[in-house]
Structure formats: C-alpha cells, structure tokens
Design a protein around this motif. Structure first.
Motif, PDB file in Angstrom:
ATOM      1  N   ILE A 160       0.843  -1.203   0.000  1.00 18.44           N
ATOM      2  CA  ILE A 160       0.000   0.000   0.000  1.00 18.44           C
ATOM      3  C   ILE A 160       0.877   1.252   0.000  1.00 18.44           C
ATOM      4  O   ILE A 160       0.500   2.286  -0.533  1.00 18.44           O
ATOM      5  CB  ILE A 160      -0.964  -0.012   1.207  1.00 18.44           C
ATOM      6  CG1 ILE A 160      -1.966  -1.175   1.068  1.00 18.44           C
ATOM      7  CG2 ILE A 160      -1.696   1.314   1.335  1.00 18.44           C
ATOM      8  CD1 ILE A 160      -2.752  -1.473   2.338  1.00 18.44           C
ATOM      9  N   GLY A 161       2.070   1.135   0.601  1.00 19.95           N
ATOM     10  CA  GLY A 161       2.996   2.265   0.601  1.00 19.95           C
ATOM     11  C   GLY A 161       3.289   2.858   1.966  1.00 19.95           C
ATOM     12  O   GLY A 161       3.937   3.906   2.059  1.00 19.95           O
ATOM     13  N   PHE A 162       2.846   2.212   3.033  1.00 17.36           N
ATOM     14  CA  PHE A 162       3.143   2.713   4.373  1.00 17.36           C
ATOM     15  C   PHE A 162       4.613   2.464   4.701  1.00 17.36           C
ATOM     16  O   PHE A 162       5.140   1.382   4.460  1.00 17.36           O
ATOM     17  CB  PHE A 162       2.225   2.070   5.422  1.00 17.36           C
ATOM     18  CG  PHE A 162       0.860   2.670   5.432  1.00 17.36           C
ATOM     19  CD1 PHE A 162       0.608   3.844   6.127  1.00 17.36           C
ATOM     20  CD2 PHE A 162      -0.169   2.082   4.727  1.00 17.36           C
ATOM     21  CE1 PHE A 162      -0.648   4.424   6.111  1.00 17.36           C
ATOM     22  CE2 PHE A 162      -1.433   2.644   4.710  1.00 17.36           C
ATOM     23  CZ  PHE A 162      -1.675   3.821   5.401  1.00 17.36           C
ATOM     24  N   LYS A 163       5.254   3.472   5.245  1.00 18.55           N
ATOM     25  CA  LYS A 163       6.696   3.402   5.493  1.00 18.55           C
ATOM     26  C   LYS A 163       7.043   3.253   6.974  1.00 18.55           C
ATOM     27  O   LYS A 163       8.112   2.776   7.304  1.00 18.55           O
ATOM     28  CB  LYS A 163       7.377   4.668   4.960  1.00 18.55           C
ATOM     29  CG  LYS A 163       7.154   4.883   3.473  1.00 18.55           C
ATOM     30  CD  LYS A 163       7.715   3.744   2.651  1.00 18.55           C
ATOM     31  CE  LYS A 163       7.501   3.972   1.177  1.00 18.55           C
ATOM     32  NZ  LYS A 163       7.559   2.753   0.405  1.00 18.55           N
ATOM     33  N   ASN A 164       6.174   3.672   7.864  1.00 20.57           N
ATOM     34  CA  ASN A 164       6.478   3.700   9.288  1.00 20.57           C
ATOM     35  C   ASN A 164       5.673   2.607   9.999  1.00 20.57           C
ATOM     36  O   ASN A 164       4.690   2.885  10.691  1.00 20.57           O
ATOM     37  CB  ASN A 164       6.160   5.090   9.850  1.00 20.57           C
ATOM     38  CG  ASN A 164       6.813   5.352  11.173  1.00 20.57           C
ATOM     39  OD1 ASN A 164       7.513   4.502  11.715  1.00 20.57           O
ATOM     40  ND2 ASN A 164       6.561   6.530  11.712  1.00 20.57           N
ATOM     41  N   VAL A 165       6.091   1.353   9.816  1.00 27.34           N
ATOM     42  CA  VAL A 165       5.372   0.198  10.347  1.00 27.34           C
ATOM     43  C   VAL A 165       6.285  -0.560  11.303  1.00 27.34           C
ATOM     44  O   VAL A 165       7.421  -0.882  10.971  1.00 27.34           O
ATOM     45  CB  VAL A 165       4.910  -0.749   9.214  1.00 27.34           C
ATOM     46  CG1 VAL A 165       4.203  -1.968   9.783  1.00 27.34           C
ATOM     47  CG2 VAL A 165       4.018  -0.003   8.225  1.00 27.34           C
ATOM     48  N   ASP A 166       5.760  -0.824  12.494  1.00 26.40           N
ATOM     49  CA  ASP A 166       6.472  -1.632  13.475  1.00 26.40           C
ATOM     50  C   ASP A 166       5.590  -2.840  13.774  1.00 26.40           C
ATOM     51  O   ASP A 166       4.408  -2.869  13.406  1.00 26.40           O
ATOM     52  CB  ASP A 166       6.722  -0.816  14.741  1.00 26.40           C
ATOM     53  CG  ASP A 166       7.818  -1.408  15.627  1.00 26.40           C
ATOM     54  OD1 ASP A 166       8.390  -2.469  15.263  1.00 26.40           O
ATOM     55  OD2 ASP A 166       8.087  -0.821  16.687  1.00 26.40           O
ATOM     56  N   PHE A 167       6.138  -3.834  14.444  1.00 31.52           N
ATOM     57  CA  PHE A 167       5.342  -5.014  14.774  1.00 31.52           C
ATOM     58  C   PHE A 167       5.811  -5.596  16.094  1.00 31.52           C
ATOM     59  O   PHE A 167       6.936  -5.348  16.549  1.00 31.52           O
ATOM     60  CB  PHE A 167       5.416  -6.063  13.656  1.00 31.52           C
ATOM     61  CG  PHE A 167       6.797  -6.554  13.384  1.00 31.52           C
ATOM     62  CD1 PHE A 167       7.346  -7.610  14.095  1.00 31.52           C
ATOM     63  CD2 PHE A 167       7.574  -5.942  12.402  1.00 31.52           C
ATOM     64  CE1 PHE A 167       8.625  -8.055  13.838  1.00 31.52           C
ATOM     65  CE2 PHE A 167       8.866  -6.378  12.130  1.00 31.52           C
ATOM     66  CZ  PHE A 167       9.384  -7.441  12.861  1.00 31.52           C
ATOM     67  N   CYS A 168       4.930  -6.370  16.712  1.00 25.10           N
ATOM     68  CA  CYS A 168       5.261  -7.099  17.932  1.00 25.10           C
ATOM     69  C   CYS A 168       4.356  -8.323  18.020  1.00 25.10           C
ATOM     70  O   CYS A 168       3.426  -8.479  17.232  1.00 25.10           O
ATOM     71  CB  CYS A 168       5.144  -6.216  19.164  1.00 25.10           C
ATOM     72  SG  CYS A 168       3.490  -5.608  19.495  1.00 25.10           S
ATOM     73  N   SER A 169       4.642  -9.195  18.999  1.00 27.37           N
ATOM     74  CA  SER A 169       3.964 -10.489  19.041  1.00 27.37           C
ATOM     75  C   SER A 169       2.986 -10.661  20.194  1.00 27.37           C
ATOM     76  O   SER A 169       2.450 -11.749  20.372  1.00 27.37           O
ATOM     77  CB  SER A 169       5.003 -11.608  19.101  1.00 27.37           C
ATOM     78  OG  SER A 169       5.806 -11.467  20.254  1.00 27.37           O
ATOM     79  N   SER A 170       2.728  -9.593  20.962  1.00 23.47           N
ATOM     80  CA  SER A 170       1.778  -9.748  22.075  1.00 23.47           C
ATOM     81  C   SER A 170       1.091  -8.435  22.396  1.00 23.47           C
ATOM     82  O   SER A 170       1.608  -7.348  22.091  1.00 23.47           O
ATOM     83  CB  SER A 170       2.500 -10.257  23.330  1.00 23.47           C
ATOM     84  OG  SER A 170       3.293  -9.232  23.903  1.00 23.47           O
ATOM     85  N   GLY A 171      -0.056  -8.550  23.043  1.00 23.49           N
ATOM     86  CA  GLY A 171      -0.782  -7.375  23.488  1.00 23.49           C
ATOM     87  C   GLY A 171      -0.004  -6.583  24.518  1.00 23.49           C
ATOM     88  O   GLY A 171      -0.034  -5.349  24.527  1.00 23.49           O
ATOM     89  N   GLU A 172       0.719  -7.285  25.376  1.00 24.76           N
ATOM     90  CA  GLU A 172       1.527  -6.624  26.389  1.00 24.76           C
ATOM     91  C   GLU A 172       2.610  -5.752  25.752  1.00 24.76           C
ATOM     92  O   GLU A 172       2.821  -4.605  26.155  1.00 24.76           O
ATOM     93  CB  GLU A 172       2.163  -7.657  27.337  1.00 24.76           C
ATOM     94  CG  GLU A 172       1.172  -8.389  28.210  1.00 24.76           C
ATOM     95  CD  GLU A 172       0.527  -9.619  27.549  1.00 24.76           C
ATOM     96  OE1 GLU A 172       0.809  -9.919  26.353  1.00 24.76           O
ATOM     97  OE2 GLU A 172      -0.286 -10.274  28.227  1.00 24.76           O
ATOM     98  N   GLN A 173       3.304  -6.309  24.745  1.00 24.47           N
ATOM     99  CA  GLN A 173       4.331  -5.537  24.034  1.00 24.47           C
ATOM    100  C   GLN A 173       3.704  -4.348  23.320  1.00 24.47           C
ATOM    101  O   GLN A 173       4.267  -3.252  23.316  1.00 24.47           O
ATOM    102  CB  GLN A 173       5.045  -6.411  23.004  1.00 24.47           C
ATOM    103  CG  GLN A 173       5.968  -7.437  23.585  1.00 24.47           C
ATOM    104  CD  GLN A 173       6.553  -8.337  22.497  1.00 24.47           C
ATOM    105  OE1 GLN A 173       5.854  -8.749  21.567  1.00 24.47           O
ATOM    106  NE2 GLN A 173       7.830  -8.638  22.608  1.00 24.47           N
ATOM    107  N   ALA A 174       2.546  -4.558  22.717  1.00 25.53           N
ATOM    108  CA  ALA A 174       1.875  -3.486  21.990  1.00 25.53           C
ATOM    109  C   ALA A 174       1.501  -2.345  22.928  1.00 25.53           C
ATOM    110  O   ALA A 174       1.670  -1.169  22.580  1.00 25.53           O
ATOM    111  CB  ALA A 174       0.622  -4.023  21.300  1.00 25.53           C
ATOM    112  N   PHE A 175       0.992  -2.677  24.098  1.00 22.71           N
ATOM    113  CA  PHE A 175       0.627  -1.640  25.060  1.00 22.71           C
ATOM    114  C   PHE A 175       1.864  -0.847  25.476  1.00 22.71           C
ATOM    115  O   PHE A 175       1.822   0.382  25.568  1.00 22.71           O
ATOM    116  CB  PHE A 175      -0.067  -2.251  26.285  1.00 22.71           C
ATOM    117  CG  PHE A 175      -0.568  -1.213  27.246  1.00 22.71           C
ATOM    118  CD1 PHE A 175      -1.703  -0.485  26.958  1.00 22.71           C
ATOM    119  CD2 PHE A 175       0.123  -0.954  28.422  1.00 22.71           C
ATOM    120  CE1 PHE A 175      -2.159   0.495  27.836  1.00 22.71           C
ATOM    121  CE2 PHE A 175      -0.320   0.011  29.301  1.00 22.71           C
ATOM    122  CZ  PHE A 175      -1.469   0.746  29.009  1.00 22.71           C
ATOM    123  N   ASP A 176       2.957  -1.543  25.691  1.00 26.85           N
ATOM    124  CA  ASP A 176       4.204  -0.877  26.069  1.00 26.85           C
ATOM    125  C   ASP A 176       4.679   0.072  24.965  1.00 26.85           C
ATOM    126  O   ASP A 176       5.038   1.219  25.229  1.00 26.85           O
ATOM    127  CB  ASP A 176       5.276  -1.925  26.379  1.00 26.85           C
ATOM    128  CG  ASP A 176       6.553  -1.311  26.895  1.00 26.85           C
ATOM    129  OD1 ASP A 176       6.493  -0.588  27.919  1.00 26.85           O
ATOM    130  OD2 ASP A 176       7.610  -1.533  26.289  1.00 26.85           O
TER     131      ASP A 176
END
Length: 128
Positions: A29-45
């Motif tokens: 799609i063209g999004f450049k600022n994408v991060d990822f994680c593997s859990s809800g806890e990490q995402a909240f942090d």
C-alpha cells in the motif's frame, strides 16, 4: 508529507506468518512507518512509551487478546485515541458488539487481501 509516510502503524500478532502478511500488505500500500510485535503486552508498552497512530491487532493471542488490548488502551488517557483495527478469522457478532462499545475503529476478517486492508484502513484515515 504523505499520510503513508507520517502515520506510525503497529501490527500485533502472535503468529509470525500473519504478522508478515499484514506488514507485506502495508508495504504494498505504501506505508513506510510500520512496526510489529507479538503480544498485546508488548503493543501496550510500545503505544504508551513510543506512541502510535493505528494498531492492527489479531484478536486471538495468548495472554492479552486484541479486545483486552483495546480496552486497556481506551482506559489510558495517553492512548485513548489510538486508531484500532481488530483482525481475526473468527469475528463474531458478540465480539464486534463488545469491541464497538470500546470504540473499535474497524475490523478485518482473515483471510484478506491487500485491497481489502487498504479499504479497511481508509475507513479509519480517510482517502490516501
């Protein structure tokens, strides 16, 4: 500056293949600022410490589910306005009703393609 370069997106899924598919679609799609994680806890942090604009989150994860993460984000002043898209292969009416009570921005059933993800995102961001 384009919305595709200015928005910070976070992909949350406990399965690396699913995370990869979402990230690949966002790249197409063209999004450049994408991060990822593997859990809800990490995402909240990440959301509380670094800030994000939109979270694309799987529902079925060990520990904190997508709905649990949505609730926790909405209860914090600093993250209450983060865009939230719930992704699942088993989206039920009761789940979506509960998520809407917590101001879910949109949802995406699995499996999906890039065009469907783009449309889903545009309901949250407007055209890009």
């Amino acid at each position: 500056m384009s919305i595709k370069t200015s928005l910070k997106l976070l992909v949350v899924d406990d399965t690396s293949v699913s995370r990869g598919l979402v990230c690949m679609s966002l790249d197409e799609i063209g999004f450049k600022n994408v991060d990822f994680c593997s859990s809800g806890e990490q995402a909240f942090d990440i959301a509380t410490r670094q800030g994000v604009h939109i979270i694309l989150c799987d529902q079925n994860m060990p520990g904190m589910s997508g709905l649990d993460l949505l609730k926790k984000l909405r209860m914090q002043k600093s993250t209450s306005r983060v865009g939230f898209i719930l992704i699942s292969g088993s989206l039920t009416k009761p789940l979506l009703e509960e998520a809407r009570k917590w101001e879910l921005n949109n949802f995406m059933p699995k499996p999906f393609n890039t065009a469907q993800l783009k449309s889903c995102l545009q309901t949250v961001t407007g055209p890009f």
